[in-house]
Design a protein around this motif. Structure first.
Motif, PDB file in Angstrom:
ATOM      1  N   LEU A  91     -39.217 -41.092  49.857  1.00 21.07           N
ATOM      2  CA  LEU A  91     -39.378 -41.653  51.198  1.00 21.07           C
ATOM      3  C   LEU A  91     -39.388 -43.184  51.208  1.00 21.07           C
ATOM      4  CD1 LEU A  91     -42.175 -39.235  52.469  1.00 21.07           C
ATOM      5  CD2 LEU A  91     -39.749 -39.179  53.075  1.00 21.07           C
ATOM      6  N   GLY A  92     -39.266 -43.797  50.032  1.00 21.32           N
ATOM      7  CA  GLY A  92     -39.289 -45.248  49.967  1.00 21.32           C
ATOM      8  C   GLY A  92     -40.669 -45.833  50.176  1.00 21.32           C
ATOM      9  N   LEU A  93     -41.711 -45.033  49.956  1.00 19.81           N
ATOM     10  CA  LEU A  93     -43.087 -45.498  50.183  1.00 19.81           C
ATOM     11  C   LEU A  93     -43.805 -45.855  48.886  1.00 19.81           C
ATOM     12  CD1 LEU A  93     -44.182 -42.869  52.883  1.00 19.81           C
ATOM     13  CD2 LEU A  93     -43.528 -45.258  53.255  1.00 19.81           C
ATOM     14  N   ASP A  94     -43.122 -45.739  47.748  1.00 21.64           N
ATOM     15  CA  ASP A  94     -43.782 -46.038  46.484  1.00 21.64           C
ATOM     16  C   ASP A  94     -44.151 -47.507  46.366  1.00 21.64           C
ATOM     17  OD1 ASP A  94     -41.057 -46.414  46.588  1.00 21.64           O
ATOM     18  OD2 ASP A  94     -40.730 -46.132  44.446  1.00 21.64           O
ATOM     19  N   THR A  95     -43.435 -48.381  47.090  1.00 19.48           N
ATOM     20  CA  THR A  95     -43.740 -49.819  47.027  1.00 19.48           C
ATOM     21  C   THR A  95     -44.989 -50.174  47.827  1.00 19.48           C
ATOM     22  OG1 THR A  95     -42.258 -50.214  48.900  1.00 19.48           O
ATOM     23  CG2 THR A  95     -41.327 -50.447  46.699  1.00 19.48           C
ATOM     24  N   TYR A  96     -45.523 -49.222  48.602  1.00 20.28           N
ATOM     25  CA  TYR A  96     -46.690 -49.495  49.452  1.00 20.28           C
ATOM     26  C   TYR A  96     -47.967 -48.882  48.889  1.00 20.28           C
ATOM     27  CZ  TYR A  96     -43.198 -50.920  52.845  1.00 20.28           C
ATOM     28  OH  TYR A  96     -42.154 -51.556  53.486  1.00 20.28           O
ATOM     29  N   GLN A  97     -48.024 -48.725  47.581  1.00 20.39           N
ATOM     30  CA  GLN A  97     -49.242 -48.172  46.999  1.00 20.39           C
ATOM     31  C   GLN A  97     -50.223 -49.270  46.608  1.00 20.39           C
ATOM     32  OE1 GLN A  97     -49.604 -44.779  47.382  1.00 20.39           O
ATOM     33  NE2 GLN A  97     -47.714 -45.340  48.440  1.00 20.39           N
ATOM     34  N   ALA A  98     -49.714 -50.362  46.066  1.00 22.26           N
ATOM     35  CA  ALA A  98     -50.595 -51.494  45.734  1.00 22.26           C
ATOM     36  C   ALA A  98     -50.968 -52.268  46.998  1.00 22.26           C
ATOM     37  CB  ALA A  98     -49.907 -52.409  44.729  1.00 22.26           C
ATOM     38  N   HIS A  99     -49.974 -52.562  47.832  1.00 25.06           N
ATOM     39  CA  HIS A  99     -50.206 -53.248  49.106  1.00 25.06           C
ATOM     40  C   HIS A  99     -49.782 -52.300  50.215  1.00 25.06           C
ATOM     41  CE1 HIS A  99     -51.026 -57.005  47.030  1.00 25.06           C
ATOM     42  NE2 HIS A  99     -49.945 -56.790  46.296  1.00 25.06           N
ATOM     43  N   LYS A 100     -50.745 -51.800  50.941  1.00 23.48           N
ATOM     44  CA  LYS A 100     -50.498 -50.741  51.914  1.00 23.48           C
ATOM     45  C   LYS A 100     -49.729 -51.257  53.128  1.00 23.48           C
ATOM     46  CE  LYS A 100     -53.014 -47.621  49.714  1.00 23.48           C
ATOM     47  NZ  LYS A 100     -52.412 -46.405  49.127  1.00 23.48           N
ATOM     48  N   LEU A 101     -49.045 -50.315  53.778  1.00 22.44           N
ATOM     49  CA  LEU A 101     -48.397 -50.609  55.053  1.00 22.44           C
ATOM     50  C   LEU A 101     -49.451 -51.050  56.062  1.00 22.44           C
ATOM     51  CD1 LEU A 101     -45.822 -47.735  55.682  1.00 22.44           C
ATOM     52  CD2 LEU A 101     -45.349 -50.165  55.920  1.00 22.44           C
ATOM     53  N   SER A 102     -49.152 -52.094  56.816  1.00 22.55           N
ATOM     54  CA  SER A 102     -50.128 -52.612  57.781  1.00 22.55           C
ATOM     55  C   SER A 102     -49.688 -52.327  59.201  1.00 22.55           C
ATOM     56  CB  SER A 102     -50.299 -54.125  57.592  1.00 22.55           C
ATOM     57  OG  SER A 102     -49.117 -54.802  57.999  1.00 22.55           O
ATOM     58  N   LEU A 103     -50.602 -52.559  60.120  1.00 15.98           N
ATOM     59  CA  LEU A 103     -50.296 -52.386  61.535  1.00 15.98           C
ATOM     60  C   LEU A 103     -49.209 -53.348  61.972  1.00 15.98           C
ATOM     61  CD1 LEU A 103     -51.138 -50.718  63.975  1.00 15.98           C
ATOM     62  CD2 LEU A 103     -52.911 -52.397  64.455  1.00 15.98           C
ATOM     63  N   GLN A 104     -49.190 -54.557  61.400  1.00 15.43           N
ATOM     64  CA  GLN A 104     -48.152 -55.533  61.749  1.00 15.43           C
ATOM     65  C   GLN A 104     -46.774 -55.046  61.300  1.00 15.43           C
ATOM     66  OE1 GLN A 104     -51.285 -56.501  60.793  1.00 15.43           O
ATOM     67  NE2 GLN A 104     -51.636 -57.171  62.898  1.00 15.43           N
ATOM     68  N   ASP A 105     -46.693 -54.360  60.148  1.00 15.76           N
ATOM     69  CA  ASP A 105     -45.420 -53.767  59.721  1.00 15.76           C
ATOM     70  C   ASP A 105     -44.941 -52.732  60.736  1.00 15.76           C
ATOM     71  OD1 ASP A 105     -45.452 -55.226  57.314  1.00 15.76           O
ATOM     72  OD2 ASP A 105     -46.699 -53.709  56.353  1.00 15.76           O
ATOM     73  N   PHE A 106     -45.871 -51.973  61.250  1.00 16.80           N
ATOM     74  CA  PHE A 106     -45.563 -50.905  62.209  1.00 16.80           C
ATOM     75  C   PHE A 106     -45.042 -51.469  63.529  1.00 16.80           C
ATOM     76  CE2 PHE A 106     -47.743 -48.117  65.531  1.00 16.80           C
ATOM     77  CZ  PHE A 106     -46.723 -47.195  65.588  1.00 16.80           C
ATOM     78  N   LEU A 107     -45.604 -52.612  63.974  1.00 11.28           N
ATOM     79  CA  LEU A 107     -45.280 -53.142  65.299  1.00 11.28           C
ATOM     80  C   LEU A 107     -44.073 -54.073  65.291  1.00 11.28           C
ATOM     81  CD1 LEU A 107     -48.881 -53.965  66.602  1.00 11.28           C
ATOM     82  CD2 LEU A 107     -47.546 -51.880  66.904  1.00 11.28           C
ATOM     83  N   GLN A 108     -43.633 -54.506  64.135  1.00 12.09           N
ATOM     84  CA  GLN A 108     -42.560 -55.498  64.063  1.00 12.09           C
ATOM     85  C   GLN A 108     -41.273 -54.966  64.689  1.00 12.09           C
ATOM     86  OE1 GLN A 108     -40.955 -56.783  60.127  1.00 12.09           O
ATOM     87  NE2 GLN A 108     -41.934 -58.734  60.647  1.00 12.09           N
ATOM     88  N   ILE A 109     -40.614 -55.821  65.480  1.00 12.98           N
ATOM     89  CA  ILE A 109     -39.360 -55.442  66.142  1.00 12.98           C
ATOM     90  C   ILE A 109     -38.193 -55.714  65.193  1.00 12.98           C
ATOM     91  CG2 ILE A 109     -37.796 -55.990  68.036  1.00 12.98           C
ATOM     92  CD1 ILE A 109     -40.221 -56.598  69.739  1.00 12.98           C
ATOM     93  N   SER A 110     -37.366 -54.715  64.997  1.00  9.82           N
ATOM     94  CA  SER A 110     -36.188 -54.849  64.133  1.00  9.82           C
ATOM     95  C   SER A 110     -34.971 -54.316  64.873  1.00  9.82           C
ATOM     96  CB  SER A 110     -36.399 -54.078  62.829  1.00  9.82           C
ATOM     97  OG  SER A 110     -36.468 -52.684  63.094  1.00  9.82           O
ATOM     98  N   SER A 111     -33.840 -54.346  64.206  1.00  7.14           N
ATOM     99  CA  SER A 111     -32.618 -53.835  64.841  1.00  7.14           C
ATOM    100  C   SER A 111     -32.737 -52.355  65.156  1.00  7.14           C
ATOM    101  CB  SER A 111     -31.410 -54.076  63.924  1.00  7.14           C
ATOM    102  OG  SER A 111     -31.626 -53.459  62.662  1.00  7.14           O
TER     103      SER A 111
END
Length: 934
Positions: A91-111
């Motif tokens: 799922l591409g989530l292995d990079t978020y184990q040391a530094h977790k996904l944040s609320l700001q990541d969730f809200l960021q506007i992208s393409s």
């Protein structure tokens, strides 16, 4: 009879990972092994009991079975760990184990915020799920992946991903038919079970994103995660903090008297709990049964995910051991209320033998436990025998396989005295059983349990039981507890909100209102070109000196310490605890009949305004007034700059704005903008965003109760207060970040979203000063904006103050790009605007509009609002948004049509920003100047 199963699988409703086979072997074969290696959270006494049970079973095992499984024991930890790691990597989530996904990541506007396409690869699944959840889409759990490879080129499905069933055959049966029937199972489009996706996301998210995910799931009426399994580290987490933000509303009917609506935190309100679990294999689906029990009449609710829903047949890899919770909440309507009071329903995913700790928790907190099974053998009997003395009521739902009826009855007869059951506690459901009648029977049992004296626990009390059993509770981290203690030192002193404001937040009293009025008069004189009135100026300085004569109260000093000293995470914990603590002392809100629960209805013009509840914004407002008073005296030379004490306050507030907290732009009490405070805050924001300074301002205007705050929250994942009579009356702003990869294309780095709160009340032009106040505020918000959403309850219900503001801004040429949103219309189900619906805005203006026009343009020609707002009437500027709720609240989920319409509106707004159809984008310095001018 011979029993066969696919390699690497266990029998059950959902797929059980191969490692769970090894767990079973570990327990049954290695009776003398240290169970701490498998489940370190189990206490010593429980380990001894489990070892004793395992030893008994081990003695009865077939020696051949022992030899076949012995070689697999040693690889249990590695297999279990690799499964979670493989899932996270997929799922591409292995990079978020040391530094977790944040609320700001969730809200960021992208393409991807402008796209509504299916995921193309497994790594797209988490982000697609989060975007749908943010939009409150009921299809969030139906996230599927589009595969470019043709079906015959796909890799063979793993055996562990097959829908798991135990195949029984007699010697005379045709073996080949049963074995090859596996190949007829459909191949799913996605390799990930929705529950695995949810668990992987929660394990990769920080506590604030976990809370946001659970909050959005509750609005969609999905079952919520209560215990999160973690096979990697062999401990499980009770999600108390994640559930803190969930609020429930229901119709409370006392035994005698008139019922009323009640609202409370899902974590704090007590209710009887009923648990549903599976033991070994069951032909009946727990989740389908739960949905049928929860649904009114013959309409089951898809609250709990089950295999007959889209992509529901995919094998669970990491979600076994997950405990979910959902509530039945009465609405006050007899035709819909299955139970007379709230009831919590708990669902354990996986077999109780493999997840004994979770099962023990459910028996500790539930009033009744329903056990679904097809087979009760000696092993299951011994497991349940260990529950002897439990106060919980146990019910069995059986669907026995051929030849198992007598064995089941034999062990059931032994269990009846042990578990204090009688024969009414055993229900049999086979293919010929009437489904509707069976559901009615289960409901009757649950209703009887809820009516009788039984334990009623809150989620917070369930967490105490979880701690005693050795489960980790997410809320027990040091940062969270320190922040809680700091917040409670403030909130425990608040007994009455109005009294606290008078005694502790003294700068928000009459002195501030008088100072705001004097500043408005000075501003009018300045723009009229008149010389400054020295008397007014002196009066202002006196009022500011009077404010500065007060010292910050103890509660405010504690608040300032809470947002300045601690680490960033502790600040956010502190603010959440403050919000909840202050909400607990808020006066009860006026309640309507049940059919109007949560309906988006506007207030009537001239209705009396209720007392504003005390919130975090009042503490920030007090800080703003200290800064305003000090700055005013420094500017006048009455106070040396070296003696300033509050110059750092705007920096603290700007940091909160960057962290996603709504910050006040216009004071709703004085209906005025504290210019020095707002300017100082924006300057600090500019310093922190110097690398990415380009800004677009998006505002929402409309009458209270027209759904504008909910609309903004749904579009951008914001936290504006919602609900009539609940939110503060000022205008608040939140900052939404644009991904760097998309900022060049969109033409801005950030979007500043402004919600007007209850500033526009619909006052008529004849209302004099109040109308002028509303028109001035509408002018200010429209003048600041690049894009404005005007939220209306009906197409003709356009507040006169907004018309007046358009007429004023026409002279400056700064009319923003406007989108009119008509919500909660009776015929709003039809997609897209129609000429009949567009006509009211194109009609000649009414009397209120004429009065406003003549105020601004005496003797001038009349212009319709449509002529001001749209250059091309053929373009889509009017949006008809369907009703928010699908069904009758509080059990109603958000309508899929609502979330789809909101997504299209968001896409249109971003498209307009990208195409430059709004006012020219600005940087923060230009915004500061615009605030001063307006």
């Amino acid at each position: 009879m011979v029993r066969a199963r696919p390699l690497g699988s266990l029998p059950g409703r959902g797929a059980v990972p191969r490692a769970m086979v090894l767990v079973e072997v570990e327990l049954l074969v290695k009776g003398r092994a240290d169970l701490g290696e498998v489940a370190p959270e189990i206490k010593a006494s429980e380990r001894r009991a489990a070892v004793a049970i395992a030893d008994l079973e081990w003695r009865d095992m077939d020696p051949d079975d022992y030899g076949a499984n012995e070689a697999q024991d040693s690889d249990f930890p590695a297999v279990e760990r690799s499964r979670l790691r493989e899932m996270l990597s997929l799922l591409g989530l292995d990079t978020y184990q040391a530094h977790k996904l944040s609320l700001q990541d969730f809200l960021q506007i992208s393409s991807d915020s402008m796209k509504n396409r299916a995921p193309q690869a497994p790594r797209d699944l988490p982000w697609n799920f989060l975007r749908k959840l943010q939009a409150l889409s009921s299809e969030a759990r139906s996230t599927t992946m589009v595969l470019d490879t043709p079906p015959d080129a796909r890799p063979a499905e793993k055996e562990s991903q097959m829908e798991e069933e135990i195949i029984y055959w007699d010697a005379a049966d045709d073996l080949a038919t049963d074995i090859y029937s596996f190949s007829e199972l459909p191949t799913p489009d996605t390799p990930v079970n929705p529950l695995d996706l949810l668990c992987a996301l929660l394990l990769s998210s920080d506590s604030f994103l976990q809370q946001e995910i659970v909050h959005k799931m509750s609005l969609c009426q999905f079952a919520l995660p209560l215990v999160l399994p973690d096979s990697e580290n062999h401990y499980h987490t009770f999600l108390l903090w994640a559930l803190r933000g969930v609020v429930r509303t229901w119709w409370a009917q006392p035994p005698r008297g008139v019922g009323s609506l009640r609202e409370d935190s899902a974590v704090l309100s007590r209710a009887p709990a009923v648990a549903f679990v599976r033991m070994e294999v069951s032909s009946n689906s727990k989740s389908q049964l739960l949905n049928a029990v929860l649904g009114p009449g013959h309409r089951p609710r898809d609250c709990f995910w089950h295999r007959d829903l889209n992509v529901g047949t995919n094998a669970r890899e990491i979600a076994d051991g997950l405990v979910e919770v959902s509530w039945f909440l009465p609405s006050g309507r007899e035709d819909l209320d299955v139970f007379p009071e709230p009831v919590a329903f708990l669902n354990l995913r996986g077999d109780i033998g493999s997840h004994w700790l979770q099962f023990r928790l459910l028996t500790e907190v539930s009033s009744a436990v329903f056990i679904l099974t097809d087979n009760i053998s000696k092993k299951e009997y011994k497991l349940l025998y260990s529950m002897k003395g439990s106060a919980t009521k146990y019910y069995f739902i059986l669907s026995p396989y051929r030849g198992k009826r007598n064995a089941n009855l034999r062990f059931l007869n032994r269990l009846i005295p042990v578990l204090r059951m009688d024969h009414s506690h055993v229900l049999v459901k086979v293919s010929s059983t009437d489904g509707a009648g069976f559901v009615r029977r289960v409901r009757a049992i649950v209703a009887h349990v809820a009516r009788a004296p039984c334990r009623r626990l809150s989620v917070e009390e369930m967490a105490h039981a979880a701690r005693k059993l050795g489960l980790r509770v997410d809320e027990d981290c040091e940062e969270c507890q320190r922040a809680r203690g700091r917040a409670e030192r403030i909130t425990r002193r608040v007994k009455d909100a109005d009294a606290y404001r008078r005694e502790e937040l003294r700068l928000q009293g009459d002195a501030w209102r008088k100072a705001a009025q004097v500043e408005k008069e000075l501003c009018r004189a300045q723009w009229a070109g008149d010389p400054p009135d020295k008397e007014l100026r002196q009066r202002l300085l006196e009022l500011r000196a009077q404010q500065l004569g007060h010292e910050p109260a103890g509660g405010l000093q504690e608040f300032i310490s809470g947002i300045s000293g601690p680490a960033p995470g502790e600040k956010l914990y502190f603010l959440r605890w403050m919000e909840w603590g202050l909400a607990r002392v808020a006066p009860p809100r006026p309640r309507q009949p049940p059919e109007t629960i949560l309906a988006l209805r506007p207030k009537h013009c001239g209705a009396a305004e209720s007392s504003e509840p005390l919130g975090v914004e009042h503490f920030l407002r007090e800080m703003g007034q200290f800064y305003e008073a000090e700055s005013c005296l420094v500017e006048a030379g009455k106070l040396p700059a070296a003696q300033r004490r509050f110059a750092h306050f705007p920096g603290l507030a700007s940091e909160l704005l960057l962290k996603g907290l709504p910050v006040e732009l216009i004071d709703g009490s004085a209906r005025s903008t504290p210019l020095r405070w707002v300017s100082g805050l924006l300057r600090e924001l500019h310093a922190r965003l110097e690398r990415r300074p380009r800004l677009v301002v998006l505002s929402a205007l409309g009458l209270p109760g027209t759904g504008k705050s909910t609309l903004l929250n749904t579009m951008f994942g914001l936290r504006f207060a919602t609900g009539r009579g609940r939110g503060p009356r000022g205008a608040f702003m939140q900052l939404v970040s644009v991904a760097e990869s998309f900022s060049q294309d969109l033409g801005c780095d950030h979007i500043l979203v402004i919600d007007s709160g209850g500033l526009i009340g619909g006052a008529l032009a004849s209302a004099g000063e109040r109308f002028e106040q509303e028109a001035s505020l509408a002018t200010q918000l429209l003048g600041l904006s690049n894009v404005t959403v005007v939220s209306l309850a009906e197409t003709r219900d356009i507040p006169p103050a907004i018309v007046h503001a358009f007429l004023r801004l026409e002279k400056t040429g700064r009319v923003p790009n406007c989108q009119f949103v008509c919500q909660n219309l009776h015929d709003a189900c039809a997609p897209g605007p129609r000429p009949r619906e567009r006509r009211p805005l194109l009609d000649p203006p009414g009397e209120a509009d004429r009065a406003g026009a003549h105020t601004e343009r005496p003797g001038g020609g009349m212009r319709t609002l449509a002529g001001l707002a749209f250059c091309d009437p053929g373009k889509q500027h009017i949006w008809h948004i369907p009703g928010l709720w699908h069904g009758v609240p509080p059990m109603a989920a958000v309508s899929l049509a609502y979330s789809e319409a909101i997504f299209e509106l968001k896409r249109c707004l971003l498209e307009n920003i990208r195409n430059g159809l709004s006012n020219p984008n600005k940087n923060i310095q230009q915004l500061i100047e615009l605030v001063r001018r307006l």
